[in-house]
Design an enzyme around this catalytic site. Sequence first.
Site, PDB file in Angstrom:
ATOM      1  CD  GLN A  15      -1.573   0.349   3.467  1.00  0.00           C
ATOM      2  OE1 GLN A  15      -2.527   1.036   3.092  1.00  0.00           O
ATOM      3  NE2 GLN A  15      -1.256   0.198   4.739  1.00  0.00           N
ATOM      4  CG  ASP A 159       7.879   9.149  13.178  1.00  0.00           C
ATOM      5  OD1 ASP A 159       6.821   8.569  13.446  1.00  0.00           O
ATOM      6  OD2 ASP A 159       8.868   8.569  12.699  1.00  0.00           O
ATOM      7  NE  ARG A 162       2.248   9.502  11.649  1.00  0.00           N
ATOM      8  CZ  ARG A 162       2.571   8.216  11.693  1.00  0.00           C
ATOM      9  NH1 ARG A 162       3.572   7.796  12.467  1.00  0.00           N
ATOM     10  NH2 ARG A 162       1.908   7.335  10.970  1.00  0.00           N
ATOM     11  CG  HIS A 187       9.539   4.848  12.429  1.00  0.00           C
ATOM     12  ND1 HIS A 187       8.594   5.848  12.432  1.00  0.00           N
ATOM     13  CD2 HIS A 187       8.897   3.747  11.987  1.00  0.00           C
ATOM     14  CE1 HIS A 187       7.440   5.357  12.010  1.00  0.00           C
ATOM     15  NE2 HIS A 187       7.591   4.082  11.737  1.00  0.00           N
TER      16      HIS A 187
HETATM   17  P1  NAX Z   1       2.311  -3.791   2.747  1.00  0.00           P
HETATM   18  O1  NAX Z   1       2.250  -5.102   3.446  1.00  0.00           O
HETATM   19  O2  NAX Z   1       1.078  -3.245   2.108  1.00  0.00           O
HETATM   20  O3  NAX Z   1       3.433  -3.858   1.616  1.00  0.00           O
HETATM   21  C1  NAX Z   1       4.674  -4.428   1.806  1.00  0.00           C
HETATM   22  C2  NAX Z   1       5.093  -5.052   0.478  1.00  0.00           C
HETATM   23  O4  NAX Z   1       6.431  -5.525   0.612  1.00  0.00           O
HETATM   24  C3  NAX Z   1       4.238  -6.249   0.071  1.00  0.00           C
HETATM   25  O5  NAX Z   1       3.770  -6.074  -1.254  1.00  0.00           O
HETATM   26  C4  NAX Z   1       5.210  -7.410   0.176  1.00  0.00           C
HETATM   27  O6  NAX Z   1       4.935  -8.447  -0.764  1.00  0.00           O
HETATM   28  C5  NAX Z   1       6.536  -6.715  -0.096  1.00  0.00           C
HETATM   29  N1  NAX Z   1       7.713  -7.460   0.319  1.00  0.00           N
HETATM   30  C6  NAX Z   1       7.869  -8.309   1.358  1.00  0.00           C
HETATM   31  N2  NAX Z   1       9.099  -8.830   1.369  1.00  0.00           N
HETATM   32  C7  NAX Z   1       9.753  -8.282   0.329  1.00  0.00           C
HETATM   33  C8  NAX Z   1      11.058  -8.443  -0.195  1.00  0.00           C
HETATM   34  N3  NAX Z   1      11.934  -9.282   0.375  1.00  0.00           N
HETATM   35  N4  NAX Z   1      11.396  -7.728  -1.289  1.00  0.00           N
HETATM   36  C9  NAX Z   1      10.521  -6.920  -1.893  1.00  0.00           C
HETATM   37  N5  NAX Z   1       9.264  -6.746  -1.457  1.00  0.00           N
HETATM   38  C10 NAX Z   1       8.888  -7.418  -0.363  1.00  0.00           C
HETATM   39  O7  NAX Z   1       2.914  -2.778   3.800  1.00  0.00           O
HETATM   40  P2  NAX Z   1       2.914  -1.174   3.773  1.00  0.00           P
HETATM   41  O8  NAX Z   1       1.733  -0.674   4.502  1.00  0.00           O
HETATM   42  O9  NAX Z   1       3.144  -0.719   2.382  1.00  0.00           O
HETATM   43  O10 NAX Z   1       4.166  -0.865   4.694  1.00  0.00           O
HETATM   44  C11 NAX Z   1       5.477  -1.180   4.270  1.00  0.00           C
HETATM   45  C12 NAX Z   1       6.472  -1.021   5.384  1.00  0.00           C
HETATM   46  O11 NAX Z   1       6.543   0.328   5.825  1.00  0.00           O
HETATM   47  C13 NAX Z   1       6.142  -1.829   6.649  1.00  0.00           C
HETATM   48  O12 NAX Z   1       7.335  -2.451   7.100  1.00  0.00           O
HETATM   49  C14 NAX Z   1       5.688  -0.781   7.628  1.00  0.00           C
HETATM   50  O13 NAX Z   1       5.885  -1.195   8.950  1.00  0.00           O
HETATM   51  C15 NAX Z   1       6.577   0.366   7.238  1.00  0.00           C
HETATM   52  N6  NAX Z   1       6.165   1.718   7.674  1.00  0.00           N
HETATM   53  C16 NAX Z   1       7.138   2.571   8.040  1.00  0.00           C
HETATM   54  C17 NAX Z   1       6.881   3.888   8.351  1.00  0.00           C
HETATM   55  C18 NAX Z   1       7.984   4.822   8.692  1.00  0.00           C
HETATM   56  O14 NAX Z   1       7.663   5.970   9.024  1.00  0.00           O
HETATM   57  N7  NAX Z   1       9.251   4.459   8.676  1.00  0.00           N
HETATM   58  C19 NAX Z   1       5.491   4.399   8.380  1.00  0.00           C
HETATM   59  C20 NAX Z   1       4.548   3.593   7.563  1.00  0.00           C
HETATM   60  C21 NAX Z   1       4.760   2.097   7.627  1.00  0.00           C
HETATM   61  O15 NAX Z   1       4.164   1.607   8.784  1.00  0.00           O
END
Ligand code: NAX
Length: 328
Positions: A15, A159, A162, A187
């Site tokens: 997403q 953050d 925010r 984070h």
């Molecule tokens: P989603 O689960 O919607 O998307 C993650 C995508 O990564 C999936 O399509 C999955 O198939 C893919 N993926 C998994 N392993 C992979 C690999 N080895 N190589 C390539 N792609 C791979 O998660 P989403 O909501 O998009 O969030 C993504 C990440 O951002 C999560 O780890 C989340 O915790 C992190 N976030 C970090 C934030 C920050 O401020 N640093 C805030 C937003 C978010 O929570």
Amino acid sequence: GKAPVRVLITGAAGQIGYSLAIQVSRGTMLGPEQPIILHLLDIPPAAQSLDGVKMELIDAALPLVHGVLATTDVEEACKDVAIAVMVGGFPRKAGMERKDVMSKNVSIYKSQAAALEKHAAKGVKVLVVANPANTNALILRENAPSIPPENITALTRLDHNRALGQVAERLGVHVSGVRNVIIWGNHSSTQFPDVAHGTAGGRPIPDALRDEAWLRGDFVSTVQQRGAAIIKMRGMSSALSAASSACDHVRNWVLGTEPGTWVSMGVISDGSYGAPKDVIFSFPVKCEGGRWEIVQGLSIDEYAAGKIKVTGDELVEEKELALQCLAG
Ligand code: NAX
């Protein structure tokens, strides 16, 4: 015109990836004059969905986009990229031990580090978004010794944004007038959102608000817990704000910060402000000429020092866990 820049987005079928792909394609990350070639990486179970994203990018008839590569091959994805936004990772699921999640991410970031080191353009700038973002960035650094450590960063700009948003809402002013808040540390829920050096409409935020109880209480916990609050409301985690903030992070890094303004970035710590060295720690930074620099000389009172210690300790603990996982 300018030559296109190759931008890698991992986890591009997810997403945040969905939101980020269009924002990058419309110039939010590298400016409205910079053509790009998108490299979208995901894992094989998401391959079809990734191809669907590519179809939509074609359908959007985007003037800045000179190509879209959608692939599940890490080596191909990293070829000649100048910017790498690492959004893919292994999320923590209910009932999972921290160590198990860490070891999954260690193996992902180890192999992606190797592919970047081998194939990315010289001077590649890396932004890690996937959680645990700071420690994933550290693993990447440990496994890509030829990429300069200053080129590997983690996202705490969401953050930071925010915190700007909360202050603007509280004061009833436009967010563009609020600046120089700081996110210190990780984070995670130990991060320290700090407004002691910030201004709103040119006035110090603490003077404009005159509400220390809020600043040390609900403000801090609201920013720390905002991710969870969004999940509760949307049933999904923050995506458009995360993607928007990732664009802000890279744009400021590449194109510079405004004079008199700093932003928060997770960068390799040199021990400034009592932070532990050699972890990826969020600091106030200014950027110029494609380089960041930690803002120096800010006064840190006892309250702030205590908060910096807590989040620093957590990062050291995460690092130890990651190194254990790396050692097998
Ligand atoms: P989603 O689960 O919607 O998307 C993650 C995508 O990564 C999936 O399509 C999955 O198939 C893919 N993926 C998994 N392993 C992979 C690999 N080895 N190589 C390539 N792609 C791979 O998660 P989403 O909501 O998009 O969030 C993504 C990440 O951002 C999560 O780890 C989340 O915790 C992190 N976030 C970090 C934030 C920050 O401020 N640093 C805030 C937003 C978010 O929570």
